[in-house]
Structures are given as structure tokens and as C-alpha cells.
Design a protein around this motif. Sequence first.
Motif, PDB file in Angstrom:
ATOM      1  N   THR A 192       1.041   2.532 -17.304  1.00  0.00           N
ATOM      2  CA  THR A 192       1.000   3.895 -16.775  1.00  0.00           C
ATOM      3  C   THR A 192       1.071   4.914 -17.894  1.00  0.00           C
ATOM      4  O   THR A 192       1.638   4.667 -18.963  1.00  0.00           O
ATOM      5  N   SER A 193       0.487   6.078 -17.644  1.00  0.00           N
ATOM      6  CA  SER A 193       0.578   7.206 -18.566  1.00  0.00           C
ATOM      7  C   SER A 193       0.191   8.467 -17.823  1.00  0.00           C
ATOM      8  O   SER A 193      -0.462   8.410 -16.776  1.00  0.00           O
TER       9      SER A 193
ATOM     10  N   SER B 102      -1.948  11.474 -13.274  1.00  0.00           N
ATOM     11  CA  SER B 102      -1.469  10.246 -13.909  1.00  0.00           C
ATOM     12  C   SER B 102      -2.560   9.185 -13.931  1.00  0.00           C
ATOM     13  O   SER B 102      -3.522   9.228 -13.165  1.00  0.00           O
ATOM     14  N   ARG B 103      -2.350   8.233 -14.814  1.00  0.00           N
ATOM     15  CA  ARG B 103      -3.270   7.100 -14.968  1.00  0.00           C
ATOM     16  C   ARG B 103      -2.434   5.836 -14.881  1.00  0.00           C
ATOM     17  O   ARG B 103      -1.416   5.702 -15.577  1.00  0.00           O
TER      18      ARG B 103
ATOM     19  N   CYS C 186       0.865  -1.185   0.000  1.00  0.00           N
ATOM     20  CA  CYS C 186       0.000   0.000   0.000  1.00  0.00           C
ATOM     21  C   CYS C 186       0.898   1.231   0.000  1.00  0.00           C
ATOM     22  O   CYS C 186       0.568   2.265   0.588  1.00  0.00           O
ATOM     23  N   ASP C 187       2.052   1.104  -0.638  1.00  0.00           N
ATOM     24  CA  ASP C 187       3.094   2.121  -0.566  1.00  0.00           C
ATOM     25  C   ASP C 187       3.101   3.063  -1.755  1.00  0.00           C
ATOM     26  O   ASP C 187       4.094   3.749  -2.021  1.00  0.00           O
ATOM     27  N   GLY C 188       1.985   3.156  -2.469  1.00  0.00           N
ATOM     28  CA  GLY C 188       1.849   4.178  -3.493  1.00  0.00           C
ATOM     29  C   GLY C 188       2.384   3.787  -4.853  1.00  0.00           C
ATOM     30  O   GLY C 188       3.028   2.750  -5.022  1.00  0.00           O
ATOM     31  N   ALA C 189       2.138   4.663  -5.811  1.00  0.00           N
ATOM     32  CA  ALA C 189       2.520   4.392  -7.193  1.00  0.00           C
ATOM     33  C   ALA C 189       4.028   4.273  -7.366  1.00  0.00           C
ATOM     34  O   ALA C 189       4.503   3.565  -8.255  1.00  0.00           O
ATOM     35  N   SER C 190       4.798   4.970  -6.527  1.00  0.00           N
ATOM     36  CA  SER C 190       6.261   4.910  -6.616  1.00  0.00           C
ATOM     37  C   SER C 190       6.856   4.033  -5.529  1.00  0.00           C
ATOM     38  O   SER C 190       8.067   4.061  -5.305  1.00  0.00           O
ATOM     39  N   GLY C 191       6.019   3.253  -4.855  1.00  0.00           N
ATOM     40  CA  GLY C 191       6.498   2.398  -3.783  1.00  0.00           C
ATOM     41  C   GLY C 191       7.296   1.220  -4.304  1.00  0.00           C
ATOM     42  O   GLY C 191       7.311   0.912  -5.503  1.00  0.00           O
ATOM     43  N   ALA C 192       7.928   0.503  -3.375  1.00  0.00           N
ATOM     44  CA  ALA C 192       8.858  -0.555  -3.749  1.00  0.00           C
ATOM     45  C   ALA C 192       8.198  -1.907  -3.982  1.00  0.00           C
ATOM     46  O   ALA C 192       8.689  -2.714  -4.775  1.00  0.00           O
ATOM     47  N   ILE C 193       7.104  -2.177  -3.279  1.00  0.00           N
ATOM     48  CA  ILE C 193       6.576  -3.539  -3.254  1.00  0.00           C
ATOM     49  C   ILE C 193       6.209  -4.054  -4.640  1.00  0.00           C
ATOM     50  O   ILE C 193       6.534  -5.198  -5.005  1.00  0.00           O
TER      51      ILE C 193
ATOM     52  N   HIS D 153      -3.499   1.257  -8.552  1.00  0.00           N
ATOM     53  CA  HIS D 153      -4.246   2.069  -9.511  1.00  0.00           C
ATOM     54  C   HIS D 153      -4.090   3.555  -9.210  1.00  0.00           C
ATOM     55  O   HIS D 153      -3.979   3.977  -8.065  1.00  0.00           O
ATOM     56  N   LEU D 154      -4.083   4.349 -10.268  1.00  0.00           N
ATOM     57  CA  LEU D 154      -4.170   5.803 -10.195  1.00  0.00           C
ATOM     58  C   LEU D 154      -5.207   6.247 -11.212  1.00  0.00           C
ATOM     59  O   LEU D 154      -5.258   5.713 -12.325  1.00  0.00           O
ATOM     60  N   THR D 155      -6.011   7.235 -10.850  1.00  0.00           N
ATOM     61  CA  THR D 155      -7.042   7.714 -11.757  1.00  0.00           C
ATOM     62  C   THR D 155      -6.979   9.238 -11.858  1.00  0.00           C
ATOM     63  O   THR D 155      -6.309   9.898 -11.071  1.00  0.00           O
ATOM     64  N   ASN D 156      -7.724   9.746 -12.832  1.00  0.00           N
ATOM     65  CA  ASN D 156      -7.930  11.186 -12.883  1.00  0.00           C
ATOM     66  C   ASN D 156      -8.578  11.638 -11.575  1.00  0.00           C
ATOM     67  O   ASN D 156      -9.379  10.918 -10.981  1.00  0.00           O
TER      68      ASN D 156
END
Length: 386
Positions: free
Chosen positions: A178-179, A269-270, A161-168, A289-292
Motif C-alpha cells: 500500500t501507498s 491510495s494505491r 469484500c469489506d474494503g481496504a480497511s476491512g477485517a477479512i 486493490h485500490l487504484t487512482n
Amino acid sequence: MYGETEVLVAGAGPVGLALALALTRRGMAVRVLEKREGLSAASRASTVHPPTLDALEELGVLAPLLPGGVRVDRILWQQVEAGARVGAKAGIDLGILGGETGFPFRWHREQQDLTPALLAALPTGSVRFGAGVTALAQDDAGVTLRAADGSTHRARYAVGCDGASGAIRGLAGIGAETSDYAHRVLRLLTPLDLRDVVPGLDGLGYLFDGDGSCSLLRMPENWRLIFRIHPDMSDADAMAEAHARARIARFLPSAQDMEISGRDVYGVSRAMATSYRAGRVLLAGDAAHLTNTRGGMNMNAGIHDAMTLAATLDLVLGGEPERLLQDWADARLAVVRDALLPRTDSRVSGSPAEEVARMAALSPDGQRIWARQASMLDLARIGMPT
């Protein structure tokens, strides 16, 4: 150490802490590893939807938080016409959802206020700060994580649960599509109560002209004005006083001299992980996941990931087949691919000039369907084991 911890959670954001608390409430031993030295104070997500309010109540943290937030009962759409402040209007009252949730409204409050409440509800020592994950190994019996502070942790399962730039995600070998969206966002803050400027405005409004839009969000201490900016415009030019005033004048001409108490620009980002699971490692929230940002759905979807995953892990750790985890992973990935991303994308891809007419033309049943989807009531429990 293995035998003491059943689930390791990487990341002490709202999703990681909600997952840890949901697991703890079910009697599981959990440890959270967070790379920062404390909780993030960054201004990020600010919208909590009805099923997420239901979840926070289930976790026992909602009651003390509600008084400090902003309740939004009605959403306004308004056309801005040349030479006129008031054009065509449409509105939806979220009270139409009263039969489906105990909280038929949106609630606006900063993410940075939510995470301390979740942390305070966890047993002391559940979160280890300054311990970002640097290495991962798994076998048939469990997962071992090594942290930046030199500590090693073992459990039966680990959740990123460490985010879009996390290590896991990367350490588990899970890919992602991604875009970046072409547009960025200019956010202006004002202490002016915009309900005195826009008749019929409650706590959320969308103003449209023929070429663009302005979103208005009421927060506990200010209002946010959100504008999309052209990809070729620099951050400095977007935040310049002349440009900010021109944007305000375009949509709120009677308030173009309002006090601006803060301003920033951020990208959007998406992203979608190719899987929510790799063996004994699972993903939730921004790691998956990342959304608008339009509609404020991404953090809410992450908390729904957490609640459905906690229920699934409870069964598996209690002896039910491990295939339930794959069923959960497949179901939550389908939510992102088939509903969440298309839904958030559609909110920024349509013609601004058609938005008010489309909302005004909805029948009562159409309004209810729209409100259910906008509130994520149709998505929140997908993946929950039966």
C-alpha cells in the motif's frame, strides 16, 4: 450455520452485493455480513463501464437503474491556452465499441444508487447489518466467522469484500502493498450545465494547460470539477473560496462565477493484496486493490472480480477441483499488477501538455484499442473459468 450457507460474504458494498446476487442467481445459499447498520450513503464511485453494465444486465438490475443515470458517449480532451478558452482538441466516440458490448458508453451514477438495487434483488434476510467480522477460523471443511453482534456463521467459503480497511484480509493473514499518492483531489460541484460552456463536451472532459488538468464529469444532478492539489496545501486552503475560484478561472474563465453547490477534498491510495486467496478465504474489490480514481476503474474491477469468482465458485461447489480457485486468484491478481495499477498510474503521471496531442494522434485502430482499455473490456472476464 454450515449446511445452510455455502458462501459467506463480508461487506455489503457494490462488490459484495454483486457477488452475493451472482451466487444466488446460480442457486447457491449466501449470507452477507455488513458492519454498518445500513447501506453506505457516502459519495464514492460514480462511473460504470461497458462490461460492468453487461454484468448488471446479467444480474437483472440494470433496466430500472439506467433512466436515472447519465449516458456518456464521447470523451473530450482540450488544451487551455493562455488568454484563450479553446485550444487544441481531441475526442473519442465510445460507439466504436458497439461490436463488443451491448452498452458502448460510460454510465455515470452514484454508487449509493447501485447498492440498493442489488440489495432489493437478493432474497429477504440475505444481509445481516451491524455484523462486522471480528474473528475468522478455517479448516479443511469450511470457514467460521464471528461477527460484532455476537453471531457465528459457518460456510464452505468466505469472501472478503469489506474494503481496504476491512477485517477479512488481515484475519486471513494476507498482506498488502500500500501507498498514498502524493496528490489529493479537490472536488467542486455545480448545477451549471458545462456543455453550454465547453463546446463539444458530452459527459466527460479533460482540460489541460502546461502545468495541470481539470476533469469534468456530468452526474444526474450536477457536474463535478476535479483538480489535483499540491501535497503541502491544507484541506481548508484547498476548499477556500479564493482558491476554488482561481482553479475554475484557470480552466473555465467564462464560468468563473458559477454556483458552487458542494466541495470536498479526498486522498487517493494505491494498494494491492499479495494474494487473492488464503485457503477457503478469498478477496474481491477494495479488499484486494485500490487504484487512482482517474478513469473510474476500481469499483468496476471489483464487480469483475465478483462475476468471475461467482462462476468459479459455482464449479467448485459443484464438484470441480479446488485448484480452479487458485487459478482465479492468480488471474485476478495479475490483472491488478500488470494492467489495472499501471493503467491508472499512467493517467496521472504523464505531462498534461502532451495529453491532447497524444490523443489527437491516435489512428482509428489506436482509438479502438484505447477505448477498449479505458472501458476495461480487455480485463473484465480474465479469471472466468472456461
